[in-house]
Scaffold this motif. Structure first.
Motif, PDB file in Angstrom:
ATOM      1  N   GLN A  58      59.868  32.329  76.702  1.00  0.00           N
ATOM      2  CA  GLN A  58      61.062  33.126  76.468  1.00  0.00           C
ATOM      3  C   GLN A  58      60.763  34.076  75.304  1.00  0.00           C
ATOM      4  O   GLN A  58      60.352  33.641  74.244  1.00  0.00           O
ATOM      5  N   GLY A  59      60.914  35.376  75.517  1.00  0.00           N
ATOM      6  CA  GLY A  59      60.683  36.328  74.430  1.00  0.00           C
ATOM      7  C   GLY A  59      59.222  36.727  74.246  1.00  0.00           C
ATOM      8  O   GLY A  59      58.893  37.410  73.274  1.00  0.00           O
ATOM      9  N   THR A  60      58.354  36.314  75.115  1.00  0.00           N
ATOM     10  CA  THR A  60      56.893  36.570  75.117  1.00  0.00           C
ATOM     11  C   THR A  60      56.166  36.007  73.890  1.00  0.00           C
ATOM     12  O   THR A  60      56.619  36.139  72.771  1.00  0.00           O
ATOM     13  N   ARG A  61      55.048  35.412  74.178  1.00  0.00           N
ATOM     14  CA  ARG A  61      54.226  34.821  73.114  1.00  0.00           C
ATOM     15  C   ARG A  61      52.785  35.247  73.346  1.00  0.00           C
ATOM     16  O   ARG A  61      52.140  34.792  74.294  1.00  0.00           O
ATOM     17  N   LEU A  62      52.314  36.150  72.494  1.00  0.00           N
ATOM     18  CA  LEU A  62      50.931  36.628  72.583  1.00  0.00           C
ATOM     19  C   LEU A  62      50.258  36.387  71.236  1.00  0.00           C
ATOM     20  O   LEU A  62      50.937  36.215  70.232  1.00  0.00           O
ATOM     21  N   VAL A  63      48.919  36.406  71.229  1.00  0.00           N
ATOM     22  CA  VAL A  63      48.204  36.279  69.950  1.00  0.00           C
ATOM     23  C   VAL A  63      48.149  37.680  69.345  1.00  0.00           C
ATOM     24  O   VAL A  63      47.414  38.549  69.821  1.00  0.00           O
ATOM     25  N   GLU A  64      48.964  37.898  68.316  1.00  0.00           N
ATOM     26  CA  GLU A  64      49.241  39.248  67.831  1.00  0.00           C
ATOM     27  C   GLU A  64      48.016  39.956  67.246  1.00  0.00           C
ATOM     28  O   GLU A  64      47.967  41.180  67.241  1.00  0.00           O
ATOM     29  N   ASP A  65      47.049  39.217  66.742  1.00  0.00           N
ATOM     30  CA  ASP A  65      45.873  39.872  66.143  1.00  0.00           C
ATOM     31  C   ASP A  65      44.854  40.315  67.188  1.00  0.00           C
ATOM     32  O   ASP A  65      43.889  40.988  66.857  1.00  0.00           O
ATOM     33  N   LEU A  66      45.070  39.926  68.424  1.00  0.00           N
ATOM     34  CA  LEU A  66      44.074  40.225  69.465  1.00  0.00           C
ATOM     35  C   LEU A  66      44.514  41.405  70.321  1.00  0.00           C
ATOM     36  O   LEU A  66      45.692  41.756  70.374  1.00  0.00           O
ATOM     37  N   THR A  67      43.544  41.986  71.029  1.00  0.00           N
ATOM     38  CA  THR A  67      43.860  43.076  71.969  1.00  0.00           C
ATOM     39  C   THR A  67      44.373  42.459  73.266  1.00  0.00           C
ATOM     40  O   THR A  67      44.343  41.239  73.449  1.00  0.00           O
ATOM     41  N   VAL A  68      44.786  43.340  74.183  1.00  0.00           N
ATOM     42  CA  VAL A  68      45.296  42.871  75.476  1.00  0.00           C
ATOM     43  C   VAL A  68      44.223  42.067  76.207  1.00  0.00           C
ATOM     44  O   VAL A  68      44.469  40.943  76.651  1.00  0.00           O
ATOM     45  N   ILE A  69      43.023  42.619  76.280  1.00  0.00           N
ATOM     46  CA  ILE A  69      41.968  41.948  77.044  1.00  0.00           C
ATOM     47  C   ILE A  69      41.593  40.619  76.378  1.00  0.00           C
ATOM     48  O   ILE A  69      41.380  39.608  77.054  1.00  0.00           O
ATOM     49  N   GLU A  70      41.586  40.601  75.043  1.00  0.00           N
ATOM     50  CA  GLU A  70      41.261  39.349  74.338  1.00  0.00           C
ATOM     51  C   GLU A  70      42.338  38.291  74.573  1.00  0.00           C
ATOM     52  O   GLU A  70      42.050  37.102  74.665  1.00  0.00           O
ATOM     53  N   ASN A  71      43.595  38.743  74.665  1.00  0.00           N
ATOM     54  CA  ASN A  71      44.689  37.811  74.934  1.00  0.00           C
ATOM     55  C   ASN A  71      44.538  37.159  76.308  1.00  0.00           C
ATOM     56  O   ASN A  71      45.034  36.051  76.520  1.00  0.00           O
ATOM     57  N   ILE A  72      43.895  37.871  77.219  1.00  0.00           N
ATOM     58  CA  ILE A  72      43.696  37.280  78.549  1.00  0.00           C
ATOM     59  C   ILE A  72      42.401  36.455  78.571  1.00  0.00           C
ATOM     60  O   ILE A  72      42.352  35.384  79.169  1.00  0.00           O
ATOM     61  N   ILE A  73      41.399  36.952  77.848  1.00  0.00           N
ATOM     62  CA  ILE A  73      40.129  36.203  77.777  1.00  0.00           C
ATOM     63  C   ILE A  73      40.364  34.801  77.197  1.00  0.00           C
ATOM     64  O   ILE A  73      39.784  33.820  77.658  1.00  0.00           O
ATOM     65  N   ILE A  74      41.245  34.711  76.212  1.00  0.00           N
ATOM     66  CA  ILE A  74      41.502  33.409  75.577  1.00  0.00           C
ATOM     67  C   ILE A  74      42.012  32.403  76.618  1.00  0.00           C
ATOM     68  O   ILE A  74      41.787  31.204  76.499  1.00  0.00           O
ATOM     69  N   ALA A  75      42.661  32.924  77.661  1.00  0.00           N
ATOM     70  CA  ALA A  75      43.151  32.025  78.711  1.00  0.00           C
ATOM     71  C   ALA A  75      42.090  31.742  79.770  1.00  0.00           C
ATOM     72  O   ALA A  75      42.135  30.702  80.435  1.00  0.00           O
ATOM     73  N   THR A  76      41.126  32.657  79.914  1.00  0.00           N
ATOM     74  CA  THR A  76      40.102  32.441  80.946  1.00  0.00           C
ATOM     75  C   THR A  76      38.890  31.667  80.403  1.00  0.00           C
ATOM     76  O   THR A  76      38.122  31.102  81.182  1.00  0.00           O
ATOM     77  N   LEU A  77      38.735  31.641  79.084  1.00  0.00           N
ATOM     78  CA  LEU A  77      37.597  30.907  78.494  1.00  0.00           C
ATOM     79  C   LEU A  77      37.544  29.433  78.909  1.00  0.00           C
ATOM     80  O   LEU A  77      36.469  28.927  79.236  1.00  0.00           O
ATOM     81  N   PRO A  78      38.695  28.733  78.909  1.00  0.00           N
ATOM     82  CA  PRO A  78      38.621  27.316  79.325  1.00  0.00           C
ATOM     83  C   PRO A  78      38.166  27.143  80.778  1.00  0.00           C
ATOM     84  O   PRO A  78      37.690  26.072  81.148  1.00  0.00           O
ATOM     85  N   LEU A  79      38.294  28.203  81.587  1.00  0.00           N
ATOM     86  CA  LEU A  79      37.874  28.085  82.990  1.00  0.00           C
ATOM     87  C   LEU A  79      36.377  28.281  83.144  1.00  0.00           C
ATOM     88  O   LEU A  79      35.770  27.787  84.083  1.00  0.00           O
ATOM     89  N   THR A  80      35.775  29.063  82.237  1.00  0.00           N
ATOM     90  CA  THR A  80      34.380  29.449  82.447  1.00  0.00           C
ATOM     91  C   THR A  80      33.430  28.962  81.353  1.00  0.00           C
ATOM     92  O   THR A  80      32.265  28.721  81.626  1.00  0.00           O
ATOM     93  N   ASN A  81      33.924  28.925  80.098  1.00  0.00           N
ATOM     94  CA  ASN A  81      33.086  28.618  78.939  1.00  0.00           C
ATOM     95  C   ASN A  81      31.983  29.644  78.714  1.00  0.00           C
ATOM     96  O   ASN A  81      31.018  29.384  78.011  1.00  0.00           O
ATOM     97  N   SER A  82      32.096  30.802  79.363  1.00  0.00           N
ATOM     98  CA  SER A  82      31.138  31.873  79.108  1.00  0.00           C
ATOM     99  C   SER A  82      31.951  33.128  78.840  1.00  0.00           C
ATOM    100  O   SER A  82      32.858  33.468  79.605  1.00  0.00           O
ATOM    101  N   TYR A  83      31.647  33.803  77.722  1.00  0.00           N
ATOM    102  CA  TYR A  83      32.442  34.961  77.335  1.00  0.00           C
ATOM    103  C   TYR A  83      32.385  36.045  78.409  1.00  0.00           C
ATOM    104  O   TYR A  83      33.404  36.647  78.771  1.00  0.00           O
ATOM    105  N   ASP A  84      31.177  36.299  78.943  1.00  0.00           N
ATOM    106  CA  ASP A  84      31.023  37.369  79.928  1.00  0.00           C
ATOM    107  C   ASP A  84      31.834  37.098  81.188  1.00  0.00           C
ATOM    108  O   ASP A  84      32.515  37.983  81.716  1.00  0.00           O
TER     109      ASP A  84
END
Lengths: 240, 295
Positions: free
Chosen positions: A83-109
């Protein structure tokens, strides 16, 4: 797919959830309505492990998840927006999504590749490198939705995503939600106060209504919104 | 004041400021990601200083080699320390519980470490002379060891910048620092991230201990001073902001050196803590921290 059995949650003397039992089937969109304080967000917090229920059980694909940590529940395939959106404010848009995909891959690329696929799909690649503090209200909602999609969830909990959006923006979000159901085969459980968006734009399969922590109605949208208990809960009167 | 003196003061301020910044960064990183106020942090710095001192005094091993050796031992020591804190403190969801019990347990460790070091190596201050010849750099005379410690500190800061801002570990750490609940909801392995934060913090403490031992005397109780400095600098820079710690550290380096050269070292801590007081009154979230609105 998701079974909630006799869940109760108290905050001091307040019954936020009172013996709630419901279930969600695969590949359906279920709306969750109710006046403020009826326990909708508490129910989401209990499902995703942020709050432990006082009583009851939650099963996901037959496995009990009631006392699992939020990270384990997320890894099983239950993702949410806030509710009201929760993003990591210090990160960029792509980094905010990468933080969610990292647990799926464990590889930054690989995580970045997955994140870019999602932002391309949602047409927000132009703001990929922008810090989220510079985004509009609508863009923040889209980014949060993109982050949820990037988690490849089986069940998505969406909390009041239409609030404060124009009709055109609501239409865009609705299209994404319908796409999530059709293309990702996801189950969507959606808290919303804008009932028109639920019924006309997204065309939810079912609606569940809560009031004072209790489930007061459940069924097809047209049945629930004309239900006497639901009207009374929202307006305090039965004859308008 | 002559221009060479000004250069000298700037250089000395940078040397101390970079080390202060490093110390505060390690403390800040651990607190903001785990909510553990690690009272043992200063003693890790002391321990690293002693490892460096003994390796050099007994075996003539260069302090630059000790950077690696000391870090290895401190990280090894961190592992059981982490597991104890994880089992008894970090498993709680209650931040207040974590903060209070974190302080109590690490305070116990601190007393144990200070007592052990004092018992083993006595309470007397010790120092060693390594590369203490004077070099001339653009007309300004410096001790070679001070010059080299500045370079090592700057390199480490660059390495930490790369780690925090250009790697997946950095993104996860920054996510956890800013919103641990969200990070957990996104499926991040919190235990792994907490362990990484402990290791990085100990690594920074270890490097700082080696660098400090090259320029200053060491004694078993010096860790308390650096712990307080780390806390003050981290608060002034902004809890949760690594860049804030570095900038605040450099600022304190300049304040430290300028006061020592002008007014005299006796007033140094009075002015430093007055600065903290002012920051806490007018900008409690720190110079670079983000203001928090309380409902």
């Amino acid at each position: 797919m998701l079974e909630i059995r006799n869940i109760s949650k108290h905050f001091g003397g307040i019954k936020a959830l009172d013996n709630v039992t419901l279930s969600l089937n695969q590949n359906e969109i279920v709306g969750l309505i109710g006046p403020n304080g009826s326990g909708k967000t508490t129910l989401f917090n209990v499902i995703c492990g942020l709050l432990k229920p006082d009583k009851g059980h939650i099963f996901f694909n037959g496995k009990e998840i009631t006392n699992l940590s939020p990270e384990k529940i997320s890894r099983l395939g239950i993702s949410r927006t806030f509710q009201g959106t929760r993003l990591v404010e210090d990160l960029t848009v792509i980094e905010n999504i990468i933080i969610a995909t990292l647990p799926l891959t464990n590889s930054y690329d690989k995580a970045e590749e997955l994140a870019r696929t999602v932002i391309n799909k949602l047409g927000i690649e132009k703001i990929g490198e922008v810090k989220v503090t510079a985004l509009t209200h609508y863009e923040r909602k889209i980014v949060e939705l993109a982050r949820t999609i990037a988690c490849k969830p089986k069940v998505v909990l969406i909390d009041e995503i239409m609030a404060g959006l124009s009709e055109e923006e609501q239409q865009n979000i609705a299209e994404i939600m319908v796409w999530m159901k059709k293309e990702m085969n996801a189950t969507i459980f959606w808290i919303e106060h804008i009932i028109r968006a639920m019924i006309k734009l997204v065309k939810v399969d079912r609606i569940i209504a809560l009031e004072s922590g209790k489930l007061i109605a459940e069924g097809k949208p047209e049945e629930v919104i004309t239900n006497k208990n639901v009207i009374e809960a929202y307006l305090g009167i039965t004859n308008v | 004041m002559e221009i060479t003196n000004i250069f000298f003061i700037i250089f000395l301020s940078l040397q101390i400021g970079l080390i202060y910044g490093l110390i505060a960064l390690g403390f800040n990183l651990l607190y903001s990601s785990t909510r553990i106020i690690n009272i043992t942090y200063g003693d890790f710095i002391t321990l690293s200083g002693y490892i460096t001192f003994w390796l050099y005094s007994l075996y003539n091993i260069s302090p630059f080699l000790s950077l690696g050796i000391s870090s290895f031992f401190l990280i090894l020591f961190t592992l059981p320390f982490f597991y104890i804190l994880e089992k008894f403190v970090l498993s709680s969801k209650n931040i207040l519980y974590i903060e209070i019990w974190g302080v109590i347990i690490t305070f116990g460790f601190s007393i144990f470490l200070q007592g052990t070091m004092s018992y083993l190596w006595s309470a007397q201050s010790r120092s060693y002379a390594y590369l203490d010849n004077v070099i001339d750099f653009f007309g300004v005379s410096f001790l070679l060891n001070k010059f080299l410690t500045t370079i090592v500190a700057a390199l480490l800061i660059f390495l930490l910048y790369f780690l925090l801002f250009k790697t997946n570990i950095g993104i996860m750490l920054r996510g956890v620092i800013q919103d641990p609940e969200l990070a957990s909801n996104l499926g991040l392995n919190m235990r792994k991230i907490f362990l990484i934060a402990f290791i990085i913090s100990s690594f920074i403490a270890s490097i700082s201990g080696v660098l400090l031992s090259m320029s200053f005397e060491i004694n078993p109780f010096m860790g308390s001073i650096y712990l307080i400095l780390a806390f003050v600098i981290a608060v002034v820079g902004g809890i949760g902001n690594p860049l804030g710690s570095l900038i605040s550290g450099i600022l304190f380096g300049f304040v430290d050196v300028i006061i020592s050269y002008t007014i005299g070292p006796s007033l140094k801590f009075f002015i430093i803590y007055s600065l903290l007081l002012l920051i806490l009154i007018y900008r409690p979230w720190g110079l670079m921290g983000r203001g928090v609105r309380y409902a």
